[in-house]
Design an enzyme around this catalytic site. Structure first.
Site, PDB file in Angstrom:
ATOM      1  N   GLU A  41       9.008  -7.906  -4.276  1.00  0.00           N
ATOM      2  CA  GLU A  41       8.870  -9.100  -3.420  1.00  0.00           C
ATOM      3  C   GLU A  41       9.849  -9.064  -2.247  1.00  0.00           C
ATOM      4  O   GLU A  41      10.403 -10.076  -1.821  1.00  0.00           O
ATOM      5  CB  GLU A  41       8.994 -10.390  -4.231  1.00  0.00           C
ATOM      6  CG  GLU A  41       7.771 -10.569  -5.122  1.00  0.00           C
ATOM      7  CD  GLU A  41       7.463 -12.010  -5.463  1.00  0.00           C
ATOM      8  OE1 GLU A  41       7.744 -12.908  -4.658  1.00  0.00           O
ATOM      9  OE2 GLU A  41       6.913 -12.223  -6.549  1.00  0.00           O
ATOM     10  N   THR A  59      12.679  -5.958  -0.674  1.00  0.00           N
ATOM     11  CA  THR A  59      13.980  -5.408  -1.077  1.00  0.00           C
ATOM     12  C   THR A  59      15.099  -6.348  -0.614  1.00  0.00           C
ATOM     13  O   THR A  59      14.928  -7.159   0.284  1.00  0.00           O
ATOM     14  CB  THR A  59      14.210  -4.027  -0.448  1.00  0.00           C
ATOM     15  OG1 THR A  59      14.294  -4.195   0.984  1.00  0.00           O
ATOM     16  CG2 THR A  59      13.088  -3.057  -0.784  1.00  0.00           C
ATOM     17  N   THR A  93       1.400  -5.626  -9.811  1.00  0.00           N
ATOM     18  CA  THR A  93       1.859  -6.087 -11.122  1.00  0.00           C
ATOM     19  C   THR A  93       0.706  -6.673 -11.928  1.00  0.00           C
ATOM     20  O   THR A  93      -0.089  -7.454 -11.420  1.00  0.00           O
ATOM     21  CB  THR A  93       2.962  -7.134 -10.951  1.00  0.00           C
ATOM     22  OG1 THR A  93       3.996  -6.584 -10.136  1.00  0.00           O
ATOM     23  CG2 THR A  93       3.541  -7.550 -12.289  1.00  0.00           C
ATOM     24  N   ARG A  96      33.072  -7.549 -32.658  1.00  0.00           N
ATOM     25  CA  ARG A  96      33.626  -6.193 -32.558  1.00  0.00           C
ATOM     26  C   ARG A  96      35.153  -6.253 -32.612  1.00  0.00           C
ATOM     27  O   ARG A  96      35.791  -6.945 -31.815  1.00  0.00           O
ATOM     28  CB  ARG A  96      33.166  -5.552 -31.247  1.00  0.00           C
ATOM     29  CG  ARG A  96      33.815  -4.220 -30.912  1.00  0.00           C
ATOM     30  CD  ARG A  96      33.370  -3.116 -31.842  1.00  0.00           C
ATOM     31  NE  ARG A  96      33.816  -1.814 -31.356  1.00  0.00           N
ATOM     32  CZ  ARG A  96      33.793  -0.706 -32.080  1.00  0.00           C
ATOM     33  NH1 ARG A  96      33.330  -0.731 -33.322  1.00  0.00           N
ATOM     34  NH2 ARG A  96      34.200   0.435 -31.560  1.00  0.00           N
ATOM     35  N   GLN A 137      28.859  -2.246 -20.419  1.00  0.00           N
ATOM     36  CA  GLN A 137      30.259  -1.815 -20.513  1.00  0.00           C
ATOM     37  C   GLN A 137      30.974  -2.496 -21.675  1.00  0.00           C
ATOM     38  O   GLN A 137      31.731  -1.851 -22.408  1.00  0.00           O
ATOM     39  CB  GLN A 137      30.977  -2.127 -19.193  1.00  0.00           C
ATOM     40  CG  GLN A 137      32.384  -1.557 -19.087  1.00  0.00           C
ATOM     41  CD  GLN A 137      32.376  -0.046 -18.913  1.00  0.00           C
ATOM     42  OE1 GLN A 137      31.387   0.527 -18.478  1.00  0.00           O
ATOM     43  NE2 GLN A 137      33.474   0.599 -19.269  1.00  0.00           N
ATOM     44  N   GLU A 187       0.851  -1.189   0.000  1.00  0.00           N
ATOM     45  CA  GLU A 187       0.000   0.000   0.000  1.00  0.00           C
ATOM     46  C   GLU A 187       0.887   1.238   0.000  1.00  0.00           C
ATOM     47  O   GLU A 187       2.104   1.140   0.225  1.00  0.00           O
ATOM     48  CB  GLU A 187      -0.915  -0.009   1.233  1.00  0.00           C
ATOM     49  CG  GLU A 187      -1.899  -1.167   1.253  1.00  0.00           C
ATOM     50  CD  GLU A 187      -2.882  -1.089   2.426  1.00  0.00           C
ATOM     51  OE1 GLU A 187      -2.829  -0.105   3.198  1.00  0.00           O
ATOM     52  OE2 GLU A 187      -3.703  -2.023   2.562  1.00  0.00           O
ATOM     53  N   PRO A 188       0.303   2.422  -0.219  1.00  0.00           N
ATOM     54  CA  PRO A 188       1.119   3.645  -0.214  1.00  0.00           C
ATOM     55  C   PRO A 188       1.968   3.797   1.049  1.00  0.00           C
ATOM     56  O   PRO A 188       3.101   4.277   0.986  1.00  0.00           O
ATOM     57  CB  PRO A 188       0.073   4.761  -0.333  1.00  0.00           C
ATOM     58  CG  PRO A 188      -1.048   4.123  -1.098  1.00  0.00           C
ATOM     59  CD  PRO A 188      -1.087   2.696  -0.637  1.00  0.00           C
TER      60      PRO A 188
END
Length: 368
Positions: free
Chosen positions: A353, A355, A147, A257, A326, A116-117
């Site tokens: 889900e 941190t 989600t 490359r 990079q 929730e907020p």
């Protein structure tokens, strides 16, 4: 065989749209259609309810292979599991039949409404209320960061039924998109996973039958935490897939490359970067697959293993995708190449889900 089948499907039917889905921030309809047509949209649903009956490891492999080409699309099978797992873990048989069958048939998706907020990491501090009224409950509140909100037909919603009991006063319910009083906020404008809509869910005096409660009253928070023990493994799988996709692309690029008269893959500095990327991905894969096995067995150590897999794999995904950018140099920083998208997509795996700071708290409290 499963990996080969999902990889072939993902490369043929999902990868061609991944850049456009990100650029246009639109739901990956092509991916949903392809996954549903091949019964890969919700592989975790047991055969008893019309599903494929895939175990936790098979589910992880599906998510990993889809995320390798498009992280947004991998949230279709991942969030279908997240949203429906509370019903599988704690719902009545009648509830399972009513909601898992349409999910298995591809007629509906399932989302999960916990945050929730003002209740993120402190999910027990939620304010959404569910008030009993005869044989119904009336739900009111706001859920944030949901989600696939608006796309899903079904929502597992956590709401407070007894404010005096904090986490033991939270209950779980199935809410349907068509229930009067359900509406959605505008899609969030996000850094990554732009093809997966993240919206607020508004519950304005939503009256639902009491038999839509998942488990007994007051058990919702415990069910929510049990769910996350299992589904953090799917986020690890998503992170793993993103990282693998970035490494695969970078490997191909450095062989083509040329600088100083030879492919840059010939330079030891580049080789060491690739070796470290591959080593960390493999470590993340082993940790993730072991956690999936623990999930399938219902091991007592799953809480630690799920948190460890999610935390480690997402940190690896962020590191590997950054290194892939990079390795491509200036090209890696442009949208003409997919690695910058992968780097943006990887970031959320360290956040949602739980941190990675919360994962470390969970691990410390559940040391094996």
């Amino acid at each position: 065989m499963l990996r080969d089948a999902v990889r072939s499907l993902a490369e043929a039917k999902i990868a061609p749209y991944a850049a456009a889905v990100d650029e246009e921030a639109r739901f990956p309809r092509e991916a949903l259609d392809a996954l549903t047509a091949n019964d890969l949209h919700a592989v975790h649903v047991p055969e008893a309810y019309g599903g494929a009956g895939a175990d936790a490891l098979a589910t992880v492999i599906v998510i990993e292979e889809v995320a390798r080409v498009c992280a947004s699309s991998s949230l279709i099978p991942a969030v279908n599991k997240l949203g429906s797992l509370p019903v599988l873990l704690a719902g009545s048989e009648e509830l399972k039949k009513r909601y898992l069958a349409p999910l298995a048939q591809g007629r509906a998706m399932f989302s999960y409404c916990l945050s929730e907020p003002d209740a993120g990491s402190d999910a027990a501090g939620m304010k959404t209320r569910a008030v009993r009224d005869g044989d119904t409950y009336v739900l009111s509140g706001v859920k944030r960061w949901i989600t696939n909100a608006g796309e899903s037909e079904f929502y597992t919603v956590m709401a407070v039924t007894d404010p005096a009991r904090r986490s033991k006063g939270i209950s779980a319910f199935v809410v349907e998109k068509s229930d009067p009083g359900v509406s959605f906020g505008a899609p969030e404008r996000k850094l990554g996973i732009k093809g997966s809509p993240t919206r607020e869910v508004y519950l304005d005096q939503v009256r639902i039958p009491a038999d839509r409660m998942i488990g007994a009253e007051g058990t919702g928070f415990a069910t929510a935490m049990r769910t996350l023990d299992h589904t953090r493994v799917t986020i690890a799988a998503q992170a793993l897939g993103i990282a693998q996709g970035a490494l695969d692309y970078a490997k191909g690029y450095v062989t083509e490359r040329r600088q100083f008269g030879r492919p840059i893959a010939d330079f030891q500095g580049v080789q060491f970067m690739l070796a470290d990327m591959a080593m960390k991905i493999e470590a993340a894969r082993q940790l993730t697959y072991a956690a999936a096995a623990a999930s399938e067995r219902g091991d007592a150590g799953l809480t630690f293993q799920g948190a460890a897999a999610k935390c480690f794999a997402s940190d690896v995904a962020m590191e590997v995708t950054t290194d892939a950018v990079q390795l491509l140099g200036g090209y890696g920083y442009t949208r003409d190449y997919p690695v910058e998208r992968m780097m943006r997509d990887a970031k959320i795996t360290q956040i949602y889900e739980g941190t990675n700071q919360v994962q470390r708290i969970v691990m410390a409290r559940n040391l094996p």
